[in-house]
Design a protein around this motif. Structure first.
Motif, PDB file in Angstrom:
ATOM      1  N   ASN A  88       0.809  -1.224   0.000  1.00  0.00           N
ATOM      2  CA  ASN A  88       0.000   0.000   0.000  1.00  0.00           C
ATOM      3  C   ASN A  88       0.834   1.263   0.000  1.00  0.00           C
ATOM      4  O   ASN A  88       0.438   2.272  -0.583  1.00  0.00           O
ATOM      5  CB  ASN A  88      -0.936   0.015   1.219  1.00  0.00           C
ATOM      6  N   ILE A  89       1.985   1.214   0.679  1.00  0.00           N
ATOM      7  CA  ILE A  89       2.814   2.419   0.760  1.00  0.00           C
ATOM      8  C   ILE A  89       3.223   2.903  -0.620  1.00  0.00           C
ATOM      9  O   ILE A  89       3.416   4.093  -0.845  1.00  0.00           O
ATOM     10  CB  ILE A  89       4.065   2.163   1.634  1.00  0.00           C
ATOM     11  N   PHE A  90       3.301   1.982  -1.599  1.00  0.00           N
ATOM     12  CA  PHE A  90       3.736   2.357  -2.947  1.00  0.00           C
ATOM     13  C   PHE A  90       2.575   2.524  -3.924  1.00  0.00           C
ATOM     14  O   PHE A  90       2.563   3.496  -4.694  1.00  0.00           O
ATOM     15  CB  PHE A  90       4.717   1.311  -3.486  1.00  0.00           C
ATOM     16  N   VAL A  91       1.615   1.612  -3.918  1.00  0.00           N
ATOM     17  CA  VAL A  91       0.588   1.639  -4.963  1.00  0.00           C
ATOM     18  C   VAL A  91      -0.816   1.904  -4.431  1.00  0.00           C
ATOM     19  O   VAL A  91      -1.753   2.045  -5.218  1.00  0.00           O
ATOM     20  CB  VAL A  91       0.599   0.332  -5.786  1.00  0.00           C
ATOM     21  N   GLY A  92      -0.975   1.948  -3.123  1.00  0.00           N
ATOM     22  CA  GLY A  92      -2.282   2.267  -2.565  1.00  0.00           C
ATOM     23  C   GLY A  92      -2.549   3.761  -2.592  1.00  0.00           C
ATOM     24  O   GLY A  92      -1.652   4.572  -2.357  1.00  0.00           O
ATOM     25  N   LYS A  93      -3.781   4.129  -2.881  1.00  0.00           N
ATOM     26  CA  LYS A  93      -4.148   5.546  -2.926  1.00  0.00           C
ATOM     27  C   LYS A  93      -4.745   5.937  -1.581  1.00  0.00           C
ATOM     28  O   LYS A  93      -5.562   5.212  -1.014  1.00  0.00           O
ATOM     29  CB  LYS A  93      -5.155   5.793  -4.047  1.00  0.00           C
ATOM     30  N   GLY A  94      -4.321   7.084  -1.059  1.00  0.00           N
ATOM     31  CA  GLY A  94      -4.824   7.550   0.224  1.00  0.00           C
ATOM     32  C   GLY A  94      -4.865   9.058   0.283  1.00  0.00           C
ATOM     33  O   GLY A  94      -4.565   9.753  -0.694  1.00  0.00           O
ATOM     34  N   GLU A  95      -5.199   9.562   1.456  1.00  0.00           N
ATOM     35  CA  GLU A  95      -5.314  11.014   1.624  1.00  0.00           C
ATOM     36  C   GLU A  95      -3.993  11.713   1.346  1.00  0.00           C
ATOM     37  O   GLU A  95      -3.971  12.826   0.827  1.00  0.00           O
ATOM     38  CB  GLU A  95      -5.789  11.312   3.048  1.00  0.00           C
ATOM     39  N   ARG A  96      -2.870  11.022   1.666  1.00  0.00           N
ATOM     40  CA  ARG A  96      -1.541  11.600   1.422  1.00  0.00           C
ATOM     41  C   ARG A  96      -0.680  10.651   0.587  1.00  0.00           C
ATOM     42  O   ARG A  96       0.539  10.673   0.668  1.00  0.00           O
ATOM     43  CB  ARG A  96      -0.844  11.910   2.750  1.00  0.00           C
ATOM     44  N   GLN A  97      -1.323   9.823  -0.226  1.00  0.00           N
ATOM     45  CA  GLN A  97      -0.606   8.933  -1.142  1.00  0.00           C
ATOM     46  C   GLN A  97      -1.217   9.034  -2.529  1.00  0.00           C
ATOM     47  O   GLN A  97      -2.430   8.857  -2.700  1.00  0.00           O
ATOM     48  CB  GLN A  97      -0.689   7.490  -0.666  1.00  0.00           C
ATOM     49  N   ILE A  98      -0.376   9.291  -3.510  1.00  0.00           N
ATOM     50  CA  ILE A  98      -0.855   9.494  -4.874  1.00  0.00           C
ATOM     51  C   ILE A  98      -1.397   8.194  -5.458  1.00  0.00           C
ATOM     52  O   ILE A  98      -2.362   8.203  -6.227  1.00  0.00           O
ATOM     53  CB  ILE A  98       0.279  10.071  -5.747  1.00  0.00           C
ATOM     54  N   GLY A  99      -0.795   7.061  -5.085  1.00  0.00           N
ATOM     55  CA  GLY A  99      -1.236   5.782  -5.615  1.00  0.00           C
ATOM     56  C   GLY A  99      -0.329   5.285  -6.716  1.00  0.00           C
ATOM     57  O   GLY A  99       0.872   5.567  -6.728  1.00  0.00           O
TER      58      GLY A  99
ATOM     59  N   ASP B 127       8.290  12.094   5.407  1.00  0.00           N
ATOM     60  CA  ASP B 127       9.044  10.906   5.006  1.00  0.00           C
ATOM     61  C   ASP B 127       8.136   9.847   4.386  1.00  0.00           C
ATOM     62  O   ASP B 127       8.523   9.163   3.432  1.00  0.00           O
ATOM     63  CB  ASP B 127       9.786  10.315   6.205  1.00  0.00           C
ATOM     64  N   SER B 128       6.941   9.691   4.918  1.00  0.00           N
ATOM     65  CA  SER B 128       6.016   8.684   4.397  1.00  0.00           C
ATOM     66  C   SER B 128       5.589   9.022   2.975  1.00  0.00           C
ATOM     67  O   SER B 128       5.531   8.144   2.108  1.00  0.00           O
ATOM     68  CB  SER B 128       4.790   8.567   5.305  1.00  0.00           C
ATOM     69  N   PHE B 129       5.307  10.292   2.714  1.00  0.00           N
ATOM     70  CA  PHE B 129       4.922  10.709   1.364  1.00  0.00           C
ATOM     71  C   PHE B 129       6.081  10.504   0.393  1.00  0.00           C
ATOM     72  O   PHE B 129       5.886   9.990  -0.718  1.00  0.00           O
ATOM     73  CB  PHE B 129       4.493  12.173   1.371  1.00  0.00           C
ATOM     74  N   THR B 130       7.280  10.871   0.808  1.00  0.00           N
ATOM     75  CA  THR B 130       8.451  10.681  -0.051  1.00  0.00           C
ATOM     76  C   THR B 130       8.648   9.214  -0.401  1.00  0.00           C
ATOM     77  O   THR B 130       8.880   8.854  -1.558  1.00  0.00           O
ATOM     78  CB  THR B 130       9.712  11.235   0.639  1.00  0.00           C
ATOM     79  N   GLU B 131       8.526   8.328   0.597  1.00  0.00           N
ATOM     80  CA  GLU B 131       8.687   6.897   0.358  1.00  0.00           C
ATOM     81  C   GLU B 131       7.622   6.364  -0.581  1.00  0.00           C
ATOM     82  O   GLU B 131       7.890   5.511  -1.438  1.00  0.00           O
ATOM     83  CB  GLU B 131       8.638   6.141   1.691  1.00  0.00           C
TER      84      GLU B 131
END
Length: 478
Positions: free
Chosen positions: A171-182, A365-369
């Motif tokens: 999820n950290i890489f391909v999941g879409k979230g409030e602060r994750q592009i997906g 850091d989480s967004f960058t990762e």
């Protein structure tokens, strides 16, 4: 007159944790003096690497190739406390860079210049600029913006991690979230067209679909000239430039909406060495801003072959349908952690996929990762398709490594071995790639089935740098 022998030493030292310089012989950003050569010189370069675990270097000699263990290259790899000696025949007058292709090192100043002059009384090396090419190979290539999906299917990821969409480590890489592009991002890519009108994009055939985010394979034989008609259909300046061969000045940006022609010459010194296979691989990319253009997506494979290796040219010298006559299959694989944080389109992606004003968005850091996409040809978690061959076929794989300090890749083929050539033939099932290095490996497909292909660095496996290749028992399958 015999060529003169000149020796040069390059010592690469990367930054230490508390502010050391990313230097070559103690200098950064072009300040190293004394690297002057004459056209026709035979030059021996002694390279040394020292430092920490981050001192992984891909040393690129722009403008000229070198010989190492019977092979032709323009980039060599260095690991801490290792050395490499290479021999170069300086063939073309000009001022060129010698730099580290690791993007973090390049950005921090591990870039120097060497000059090649036409010295009086020397036996100058002649290039194709002074001779008529044996053929002119035409390509029509556009830079254009697309929505790219790194992981259109998550089935591989969920099965691998024995997870659901809610709890998958992917999820950290391909999941879409409030602060994750997906998994979807705006990218710039190279695409091939049928002619200079750029009305009809050349459809990728079944054996080309594996190229993914990369541009088309540009093939040429030694002695030929490549004519690139380049159109910039993107929204910012880009260009197209190649490793290993003699290019016209493609570092000048091509503005959006404009079209121009570039002529690339393929001299003997760019072709396979005595020990090399019949075709060796380089890359082409946009050099306007090497790092940001790269991570935005602009990259493709360039293949240079011995004379008589490729099929005939199409109408008008078009090279798009040209193929190898000595191998039944060829595949190009780019192993790269696409750092979307360094893409030109980061703000656009925040605006589009997070529905947020990028100027009010604070990264952490989480967004960058989450924006580090561990891809093979820009695809994660088994989404790269099209690596299909038949038992008994000779398959050439063009392996391409690019990126930053994280991009140390060990390319592993399950159930098969391959050969690669230096001064001897070596057999293996794993090949190591450093940023800016390229290798042609040869495989005779032997074991029918569908097999794993991945980078064996554990963090990269976990982050999705995996796919499969399929060997059919006979050509009637599939």
């Amino acid at each position: 007159m015999a060529r003169s022998l000149k020796c040069s030493s390059l010592f690469a030292q990367l930054a230490q944790p508390y502010g050391g310089a990313k230097a070559v012989n103690g200098f950064v950003y072009g300040n190293l003096p004394g690297l002057q050569l004459c056209s026709g010189d035979r030059v021996v370069w002694y390279t040394f690497g020292l430092g920490t675990e981050t001192d992984i270097h891909g040393i690129y000699f722009q403008g000229n190739t070198f010989q190492k263990q019977g092979t032709t290259r323009d980039t060599l790899k260095l690991f801490p406390h290792t050395t490499a000696t290479v021999t170069m025949n300086a063939r073309r007058a000009g001022v060129y860079e010698v730099n580290c292709r690791v993007t973090d090192h390049y950005m921090a100043g591990m870039r120097q210049q060497y000059s090649v002059a036409e010295c009086p009384g020397r036996n100058h090396t002649h290039t194709l600029a002074h001779t008529r090419p044996s053929a002119v190979v035409q390509f029509f290539i556009s830079a254009e913006e697309v929505e790219w999906d790194y992981s259109p299917s998550r089935s591989w990821e969920l099965e691998k991690h024995q997870a659901t969409l809610d709890n998958s480590p992917g999820n950290i890489f391909v999941g879409k979230g409030e602060r994750q592009i997906g998994s979807r991002y705006k990218k710039a890519v190279y695409r091939e067209y049928t002619d200079a009108t750029f009305r009809t994009q050349r459809k990728r055939q079944a054996d080309q679909k594996h190229l993914g985010i990369m541009g088309p394979i540009i093939r040429a034989e030694v002695g030929e000239q490549i004519l690139i008609t380049f159109r910039n259909h993107a929204s910012r300046p880009y260009s197209i430039y190649a490793h290993g061969i003699e290019t016209s000045d493609t570092r000048i940006p091509v503005e959006p909406g404009f079209m121009t022609e570039f002529r690339w010459d393929v001299p003997e010194g760019s072709g396979p060495g005595l020990s090399d296979p019949n075709c060796i691989s380089y890359i082409y990319y946009s050099p306007v801003d090497f790092i940001k253009d790269l991570f935005s997506g602009l990259l493709g494979p360039l293949v240079v072959c011995r004379k008589g290796t490729l099929s005939g040219l199409g109408a008008g010298g078009r090279g798009g349908d040209r193929r190898r006559t000595d191998a039944q299959r060829e595949f190009a694989l780019l192993f790269l952690v696409f750092d979307e944080n360094q893409s030109w389109y980061l703000e656009d992606n925040i605006r589009t996929y997070l529905d947020t004003n990028p100027y009010n968005f604070t990264s952490d850091d989480s967004f960058t990762e989450s924006n580090m996409m561990h891809g093979i040809n820009g695809q994660l978690y088994g989404n790269l398709k099209g690596l299909v061959m038949t038992r008994g076929e000779l398959v050439d794989w063009y392996l391409v490594g690019m990126g930053n300090e994280k991009d140390i890749h060990t390319v592993h083929f399950h159930a098969e071995t391959f050969t690669y050539k230096t001064d001897h033939i070596h057999r293996a099932d794993v090949f190591d790639l450093f940023p800016g290095t390229f290798q042609t490996i040869e495989m005779v497909a032997g074991n029918p089935g569908t097999w794993l292909l991945h980078c064996h660095v554990s963090d990269h496996i976990h982050a999705g740098m995996e796919t499969t290749f399929t060997i059919r028992a006979n050509s009637s399958q599939g």
